[in-house]
Structure formats: structure tokens, C-alpha cells
Design an enzyme around this catalytic site. Structure first.
Site, PDB file in Angstrom:
ATOM      1  CB  SER A 157      -3.051  -4.746   2.595  1.00 48.06           C
ATOM      2  OG  SER A 157      -3.473  -5.930   3.235  1.00 48.06           O
ATOM      3  CE1 TYR A 170      -3.063  -7.628  -2.142  1.00 46.01           C
ATOM      4  CE2 TYR A 170      -2.767  -8.050   0.199  1.00 46.01           C
ATOM      5  CZ  TYR A 170      -3.450  -7.423  -0.829  1.00 46.01           C
ATOM      6  OH  TYR A 170      -4.508  -6.577  -0.541  1.00 46.01           O
TER       7      TYR A 170
HETATM    8  N1  LIG Z   1     -10.705  -6.397  -0.057  1.00 52.29           N
HETATM    9  C1  LIG Z   1      -9.795  -6.607   0.887  1.00 52.29           C
HETATM   10  O1  LIG Z   1      -9.937  -7.483   1.772  1.00 52.29           O
HETATM   11  C2  LIG Z   1      -8.567  -5.734   0.918  1.00 52.29           C
HETATM   12  C3  LIG Z   1      -7.796  -5.720   2.095  1.00 52.29           C
HETATM   13  C4  LIG Z   1      -6.653  -4.932   2.132  1.00 52.29           C
HETATM   14  C5  LIG Z   1      -6.294  -4.169   1.046  1.00 52.29           C
HETATM   15  N2  LIG Z   1      -7.048  -4.201  -0.089  1.00 52.29           N
HETATM   16  C6  LIG Z   1      -6.597  -3.393  -1.222  1.00 52.29           C
HETATM   17  O2  LIG Z   1      -7.636  -2.528  -1.618  1.00 52.29           O
HETATM   18  C7  LIG Z   1      -7.439  -2.151  -3.001  1.00 52.29           C
HETATM   19  C8  LIG Z   1      -8.758  -2.263  -3.725  1.00 52.29           C
HETATM   20  O3  LIG Z   1      -9.142  -3.616  -3.773  1.00 52.29           O
HETATM   21  P1  LIG Z   1     -10.639  -4.116  -3.577  1.00 52.29           P
HETATM   22  O4  LIG Z   1     -10.658  -4.953  -2.372  1.00 52.29           O
HETATM   23  O5  LIG Z   1     -11.579  -2.986  -3.694  1.00 52.29           O
HETATM   24  O6  LIG Z   1     -10.746  -5.128  -4.808  1.00 52.29           O
HETATM   25  P2  LIG Z   1     -11.546  -5.036  -6.185  1.00 52.29           P
HETATM   26  O7  LIG Z   1     -11.054  -6.182  -6.992  1.00 52.29           O
HETATM   27  O8  LIG Z   1     -13.002  -4.921  -5.912  1.00 52.29           O
HETATM   28  O9  LIG Z   1     -11.052  -3.655  -6.806  1.00 52.29           O
HETATM   29  C9  LIG Z   1      -9.784  -3.484  -7.392  1.00 52.29           C
HETATM   30  C10 LIG Z   1      -9.944  -2.672  -8.672  1.00 52.29           C
HETATM   31  O10 LIG Z   1      -8.649  -2.468  -9.228  1.00 52.29           O
HETATM   32  C11 LIG Z   1      -8.752  -2.650 -10.637  1.00 52.29           C
HETATM   33  N3  LIG Z   1      -7.449  -3.017 -11.199  1.00 52.29           N
HETATM   34  C12 LIG Z   1      -6.802  -4.216 -11.088  1.00 52.29           C
HETATM   35  N4  LIG Z   1      -5.673  -4.205 -11.800  1.00 52.29           N
HETATM   36  C13 LIG Z   1      -5.585  -2.976 -12.363  1.00 52.29           C
HETATM   37  C14 LIG Z   1      -4.635  -2.362 -13.209  1.00 52.29           C
HETATM   38  N5  LIG Z   1      -3.563  -3.027 -13.658  1.00 52.29           N
HETATM   39  N6  LIG Z   1      -4.836  -1.081 -13.609  1.00 52.29           N
HETATM   40  C15 LIG Z   1      -5.948  -0.403 -13.197  1.00 52.29           C
HETATM   41  N7  LIG Z   1      -6.899  -0.954 -12.405  1.00 52.29           N
HETATM   42  C16 LIG Z   1      -6.713  -2.216 -11.992  1.00 52.29           C
HETATM   43  C17 LIG Z   1      -9.765  -3.771 -10.798  1.00 52.29           C
HETATM   44  O11 LIG Z   1     -10.303  -3.822 -12.102  1.00 52.29           O
HETATM   45  C18 LIG Z   1     -10.777  -3.416  -9.725  1.00 52.29           C
HETATM   46  O12 LIG Z   1     -11.805  -2.577 -10.222  1.00 52.29           O
HETATM   47  C19 LIG Z   1      -6.352  -3.071  -3.522  1.00 52.29           C
HETATM   48  O13 LIG Z   1      -5.119  -2.359  -3.582  1.00 52.29           O
HETATM   49  C20 LIG Z   1      -6.269  -4.172  -2.480  1.00 52.29           C
HETATM   50  O14 LIG Z   1      -5.003  -4.781  -2.423  1.00 52.29           O
HETATM   51  C21 LIG Z   1      -8.171  -4.961  -0.169  1.00 52.29           C
END
Ligand SMILES: NC(=O)c1ccc[n+]([C@@H]2O[C@H](COP(=O)([O-])OP(=O)(O)OC[C@H]3O[C@@H](n4cnc5c(N)ncnc54)[C@H](O)[C@@H]3O)[C@@H](O)[C@H]2O)c1
Length: 295
Positions: A157, A170
Site C-alpha cells: 500500500s 496497517y
Molecule cells: N482498497 C484500498 O484502498 C487499498 C489501498 C492499498 C492497499 N490495499 C490492499 O489491497 C489488498 C486487497 O484489499 P481490498 O481493498 O481489495 O479489500 P477487500 O476487503 O475488498 O478484499 C480483501 C479480501 O481479503 C480477504 N481476507 C481478509 N482476511 C483474510 C484472511 N485472514 N485470509 C484470507 N483472506 C482474507 C477478505 O475476505 C477479502 O475478500 C489488501 O492487502 C489491502 O491492504 C487496499
């Protein structure tokens, strides 16, 4: 575009995805689901892993209906043995793994000075950092051994490049993912392996991440203070995430990075100035200050 590598290392980058296999954690929603769609459209077999069974079933059905070869596994990335099982199941079904996206993550935070939120910190770091460490350690030996062009994408991130207040666990987890990925990239070059590495560092992306603490176990949640009704940090975070870029744009960056062996995947231009500013603060000995535009 080719990346700059030492003379000793093999030039890598995957130009042919057809019939190859991608394993994606956190594949049931958000960025992970989009990566599955784009790698599926490029002709890859898909191994979807997620802790959320109903969302995973839905993703499996959607991607199978689209004509892709799909294996779905309910796993918790905090559990090393479940990742070992995932690796075994993927290879039994499809043979060699070529793309691994260690993407599962949650967005929990909480102030450093709060002595009672330790378990929420541990939960976040276990998923966001240990989940990625396990993914690399479990899948890498066979990826190195089979010798075909392949690639690991670790989702960090912009929080891995700058430390916003109130987001301690985080930030720590995402800095860890950046450090792990840089280390791995250098080690793969030293070994002249055919494994490329990228680290995905988005700012806000419109997904469900802001409410990801819905998955938080009750014994962890009970250690946190009651959330205030409306107007607090949480509402602000949800609004910023909702106003983020689309997962489709993020997916295109990732596929392009895998194709061209690009390590850094920065999907947003605006926060880049903050990265430069922070580097200058470090070398000039300037103390950190709150920067609303970045961290
Ligand atoms: N959305 C944002 O603004 C953003 C920004 C920077 C980084 N990210 C990163 O992107 C990645 C994906 O997040 P997203 O934004 O798509 O969110 P999201 O919540 O839509 O997707 C995350 C997925 O991870 C799964 N998950 C959570 N805990 C888990 C576990 N213990 N074991 C297996 N699966 C698990 C959830 O069920 C979900 O389907 C994450 O690592 C997040 O930190 C997101």
C-alpha cells in the site's frame, strides 16, 4: 519495457499467460477478485483463496461462468498449514504455479498509545504481513525449482511508503511487505532465478477494505473501544476508500507489471511527491510531520 537487472541475472517478465496458473489470496472481493478476472481473461487457470466462504463461492461461480478454469479454497492466510495445503491443491489441479498474488489484507488501525488494542494489532499484522511471508515461503521453492518464467506480486500500500497517524498496525504490516518484496527481488536476481517480484502500493481503491474488520474475531474485537456513531475516523476512511480508483485500473497496472517485470506498482501519481519528501526528510534529518495529502 525491460527492467534494469545485474548482468548475472536472467531477464524476466511473463509475456505468455495462456494455460499458466495464478494463485490469488483475498480473491473473493476487491482487488483480488479483479486480478482473478484479468489473469483469467489472459488465459490463466485461477486458484482463488479467501477466508470469506460466501463471497468466495460467488467469485468461483462468476469466474467459472466466464469460462475460466477455477479452483477455490477457503483459507485463513494466518495459518501456515492452510497455505501449504493451498500450494499442494493448486499443483495437484493445475501443475506449476506461475503467478502468486499475496493480496489478502485487512484495514484495522488504532493509536499506538492505546494499551488495550494489542490483539487488533496482532490480527492485522498476522494477516497483512505474516500471510504474505507464508505465501512467499510456501510457494517459492517449487516456483524456483520448475524454472519457468513466473512472478510474485505482494500487495502492500502507499501505507508501506509513508506512515499516516492512527494506522500503526496497517503501516507496520505494509512497510514489512515492501521490505520483504525488495529483499526477495534482490535474492531472486542473485540466484538468477526466473521468479520476478512486484510490490503493489495503491492509495485509495474503491473496495470493501474500510469495513474489513467485519472479519475480526469476537475476542479481538472485544479489546477495542466502541466505535462512535457517525462522523468519526471510520466514516472519513470509508468515504476516502469509496472515492478511490477502480479495481480495474489497479488490475491493469498489475498485469502490465508482471508482463514487463516492473517491481514498483504505484497506481496513484499524487502521493508520489510525499515519498520524495519523506526521503528528503530522512537524509536531511527533518522530523516527521502530519501531511494530510500523504501521511
Ligand atoms: N482498497 C484500498 O484502498 C487499498 C489501498 C492499498 C492497499 N490495499 C490492499 O489491497 C489488498 C486487497 O484489499 P481490498 O481493498 O481489495 O479489500 P477487500 O476487503 O475488498 O478484499 C480483501 C479480501 O481479503 C480477504 N481476507 C481478509 N482476511 C483474510 C484472511 N485472514 N485470509 C484470507 N483472506 C482474507 C477478505 O475476505 C477479502 O475478500 C489488501 O492487502 C489491502 O491492504 C487496499
Amino acid at each position: 519495457m525491460t527492467s534494469r537487472r545485474t548482468k548475472a541475472s536472467k531477464p524476466i517478465g511473463m509475456d505468455d499467460f495462456s494455460g499458466k496458473t495464478a494463485v490469488i489470496t483475498g480473491a473473493a472481493s476487491g482487488i483480488g477478485l479483479e486480478l482473478a478476472k484479468q489473469f483469467g481473461a489472459a488465459g490463466m487457470n485461477l486458484v482463488l483463496a479467501d477466508v470469506e466462504r460466501p463471497a468466495l463461492d460467488q467469485a468461483e461461480a462468476e469466474l467459472s461462468d466466464a469460462g475460466y478454469q477455477v479452483l477455490a479454497r477457503e483459507i485463513d492466510v494466518r495459518e501456515h498449514h492452510q497455505i501449504v495445503d493451498l500450494d499442494r491443491a493448486a499443483r495437484e489441479r493445475f501443475g506449476n504455479v506461475h503467478v502468486l498474488c499475496n493480496n489478502a489484507g485487512v484495514g484495522a488501525g488504532g493509536p499506538v498509545a492505546d494499551p488495550d488494542n494489542l490483539e487488533a494489532w496482532r490480527w492485522t499484522i498476522d494477516i497483512n504481513l505474516w500471510g504474505v511471508i507464508y505465501g512467499c515461503k510456501v510457494f517459492l521453492p517449487a516456483m524456483i525449482e520448475h524454472g519457468e518464467q513466473c512472478h510474485i506480486v505482494n500487495t502492500a500500500s502507499m501505507a508501506g511508503l509513508g506512515s499516516a497517524p492512527m494506522m500503526g498496525p496497517y503501516n507496520i504490516s505494509k512497510y514489512g511487505v515492501v521490505a520483504l518484496s525488495e529483499t526477495l527481488s534482490k535474492e531472486m536476481q542473485m540466484m538468477q532465478s526466473s521468479v520476478g517480484v512486484s510490490v503493489l502500493c495503491p492509495a485509495f481503491v474503491a473496495t470493501g477494505i474500510a469495513t474489513s474488520d467485519g472479519n475480526m474475531p469476537d475476542d479481538v474485537r472485544s479489546t477495542l473501544p466502541e466505535r462512535p456513531e457517525g462522523g468519526g475516523m471510520q466514516d472519513m476512511l470509508e468515504a476516502m476508500v469509496a472515492g478511490g480508483i477502480s479495481t480495474e485500473v489497479v488490475g491493469k497496472h498489475v498485469v502490465d507489471a508482471v508482463r514487463n517485470d516492473r517491481f514498483w506498482i504505484l497506481t496513484h501519481d499524487e502521493p508520489k511527491a510525499g515519498v520524495t519528501e519523506r526521503a528528503e526528510q530522512i537524509v536531511n534529518g527533518v522530523n516527521p510531520v502530519v501531511n494530510p495529502g500523504f501521511a
